[in-house]
Enzyme design. Structure first.
Site, short mmCIF file in Angstrom:
data_model
loop_
_atom_site.label_atom_id
_atom_site.label_comp_id
_atom_site.label_asym_id
_atom_site.label_seq_id
_atom_site.Cartn_x
_atom_site.Cartn_y
_atom_site.Cartn_z
N ARG A 32 0.91 -1.06 0.11
CA ARG A 32 0.17 0.10 -0.04
C ARG A 32 0.71 1.33 0.01
O ARG A 32 0.50 2.23 -0.79
CB ARG A 32 -0.95 0.03 1.24
CG ARG A 32 -2.14 -0.95 0.92
CD ARG A 32 -2.79 -1.20 2.28
NE ARG A 32 -3.98 -2.23 2.24
CZ ARG A 32 -4.02 -3.68 1.81
NH1 ARG A 32 -2.74 -4.00 1.84
NH2 ARG A 32 -5.05 -3.97 1.67
N GLY A 96 -1.64 -11.39 -5.12
CA GLY A 96 -2.87 -10.55 -5.47
C GLY A 96 -2.81 -9.36 -5.20
O GLY A 96 -3.76 -8.36 -6.01
N GLN A 172 -9.22 -7.41 -1.35
CA GLN A 172 -8.05 -6.51 -2.30
C GLN A 172 -8.82 -5.82 -3.54
O GLN A 172 -8.25 -4.90 -4.05
CB GLN A 172 -7.09 -7.31 -2.73
CG GLN A 172 -6.04 -7.91 -1.51
CD GLN A 172 -5.07 -8.79 -2.16
OE1 GLN A 172 -5.25 -9.45 -3.41
NE2 GLN A 172 -4.10 -9.24 -1.47
N GLU A 314 -5.37 -15.12 6.37
CA GLU A 314 -4.24 -15.51 6.08
C GLU A 314 -3.66 -16.35 7.22
O GLU A 314 -2.71 -17.17 6.87
CB GLU A 314 -3.21 -14.14 5.98
CG GLU A 314 -3.43 -13.52 4.65
CD GLU A 314 -2.60 -13.95 3.52
OE1 GLU A 314 -1.54 -14.49 3.74
OE2 GLU A 314 -3.19 -13.91 2.48
N HIS A 341 -6.88 -18.07 -3.14
CA HIS A 341 -5.65 -17.66 -2.94
C HIS A 341 -4.54 -18.03 -3.58
O HIS A 341 -4.78 -18.56 -4.94
CB HIS A 341 -5.40 -17.66 -1.36
CG HIS A 341 -6.01 -16.67 -0.67
ND1 HIS A 341 -5.60 -16.38 0.46
CD2 HIS A 341 -6.87 -15.84 -0.92
CE1 HIS A 341 -6.32 -15.45 1.30
NE2 HIS A 341 -6.98 -14.99 0.30
#
Length: 427
Positions: A32, A96, A172, A314, A341
């Site tokens: 980010r 991703g 995302q 995750e 994923h």
């Protein structure tokens, strides 16, 4: 190109582990920070970034678009923004973040930008981002499935406005659009319609970081995000240690009855540390925070749990490994989206933990795991770093767990095999 597989025997612990570990920065925060810095009105610095395959490919993708990203120093990266431009080619690897964050940036480019990646990257869901950008007037060519390979025909301008998206497959999808939205002429009002968006903490990280760079973001209405058009400030970003990357090390404390401290943990975090602490506590471990860092202590008990992991998906592979070693059955639910994923993590975990002797029932959105007499086996890793972490955790208590490829950990933590071996040697 992907590297040749690196087979690896997971080391077993001979007693409680006791260690303080220092881990690289958060992948999510580094990604980010790179995108926001690339779109800012002035230069930025990223301190303590993660240097791993995903983040280096992100930096390379931004460079391909004309942004000056200097990753020469391990502890301090410099970003000098520039108007995105094509023609360009972006290799997303299996990330991703890249395949979902950079197409909106490419839509702002003057020129054509092509995206592709590792073979399995073509199977990862991307259609919601593509369709949202098309609804905003962006010309995009995609595969029949709506994903990679992808070509964005940028005109140097995205009008923006309102868009609707089904982000139940990945948070995302939302983050990728929001990160570029301040540069859209009309900003963006993005509405989610569909089952709940997973991994809400990652969405909060996106909006917090946008605000820190000067963006005006309104998320007061559930499932609606409004970003006003405006300039982003160049900033100095200090990246937190990666919480997801720390999970297997904390699991080692829980499995062996030892103690592991993650050094350098900030007093205020943008990562879901409270939820992770709740889960480790439910398993029977103790979690404390101090000036030394974040510490997990095993108590000699490893309980089965029933948990909704939708906010921390995750962590599913590591918690599935812990469930296989626990004293009773566990159910881990709320993670249907992890089938999209790096691999279908639900089926992969069911297959590999089953080979090791656990009783595993697969649900559309998770797993029921009944511990059994576990045995050594070759644990396929599916080019997925989290699957390798799960195998390593099982190997602490089960001799003979061979990983088909530990090299996949380079995606987010290249030094994982050495750090793990060093940890276990202190048992």
């Amino acid at each position: 190109m992907t590297a040749e597989p690196r087979p690896w025997l997971a080391p077993s612990a001979s007693g409680p582990v006791a260690a303080t570990v220092r881990l690289p920065g958060s992948k999510s925060m580094t990604a980010r920070a790179l995108v926001i810095s690339a779109l800012a009105g002035g230069p930025s610095v990223i301190e303590a970034p993660l240097r791993a395959r995903d983040t280096m490919l992100m930096a390379a993708g931004l460079r391909a678009l004309g942004v000056d990203v200097d990753t020469g120093a391990d502890d301090r990266w410099a970003v000098r923004p520039a108007a995105p431009r094509g023609p360009a080619r972006v290799d997303v690897g299996l990330a991703g973040t890249i395949m979902r964050f950079l197409p909106p940036v490419a839509a702002l480019a003057d020129g054509t930008v092509e995206f592709d990646g590792d073979p399995h990257a073509r199977n990862r869901p991307l259609r919601p981002v593509v369709e949202a950008l098309r609804s905003l007037g962006v010309a995009i060519e995609a595969s029949p499935a709506g994903g990679l390979p992808l070509t964005v025909h940028g005109t140097g301008l995205v009008e923006g406005g309102e868009a609707v998206i089904d982000a139940s497959g990945s948070s995302q999808f939302v983050s990728g659009l929001l990160l570029s939205a301040p540069r859209f002429a009309k900003g963006l009002t993005l509405r989610h319609e569909g089952p709940p968006v997973p991994s809400a903490p990652h969405l909060r990280m996106t909006t917090h970081m946008l605000r820190a760079a000067g963006a005006t973001v309104d998320e007061s209405v559930p499932d609606v995000w409004t970003v006003e058009p405006g300039a982003l400030r160049g900033s100095t970003w200090t990246i937190e240690p990666d919480l997801s990357g720390a999970a297997p090390f904390f699991a080692a404390a829980a499995v062996t009855g030892g103690a592991v401290t993650l050094a350098g943990w900030p007093a205020d975090s943008w990562q879901p540390v409270d939820r992770m602490a709740e889960l480790f506590t439910a398993l029977g471990a103790e979690v404390t925070r101090s000036d030394a860092g974040l510490t997990v202590r095993g108590t000699g008990t490893l309980r089965g749990i029933t948990a909704d992991l939708s906010e921390v998906s995750e962590l599913t592979p590591v918690f599935a490994a812990l469930a296989a070693l626990a004293e009773g059955p566990s159910e881990l639910r709320g993670v249907a989206h992890i089938r999209g994923h790096e691999t279908d993590r639900i089926t992969a975990l069911a297959t590999e933990l089953g080979k090791a002797g656990a009783g595993v029932t697969e649900f559309p959105d998770g797993l029921r795991i009944v511990p059994g007499a576990l045995r050594g086996t070759t644990f396929e890793t599916y080019a997925d770093h989290r699957m390798a972490h799960a195998a390593a955790v099982v190997g602490l208590a089960v001799p003979g767990i061979h990983l088909a490829d530990v090299g996949c950990t380079s995606k987010t933590l290249p030094e994982f095999p050495e750090l793990w071996a060093g940890l276990v040697s202190r048992s």
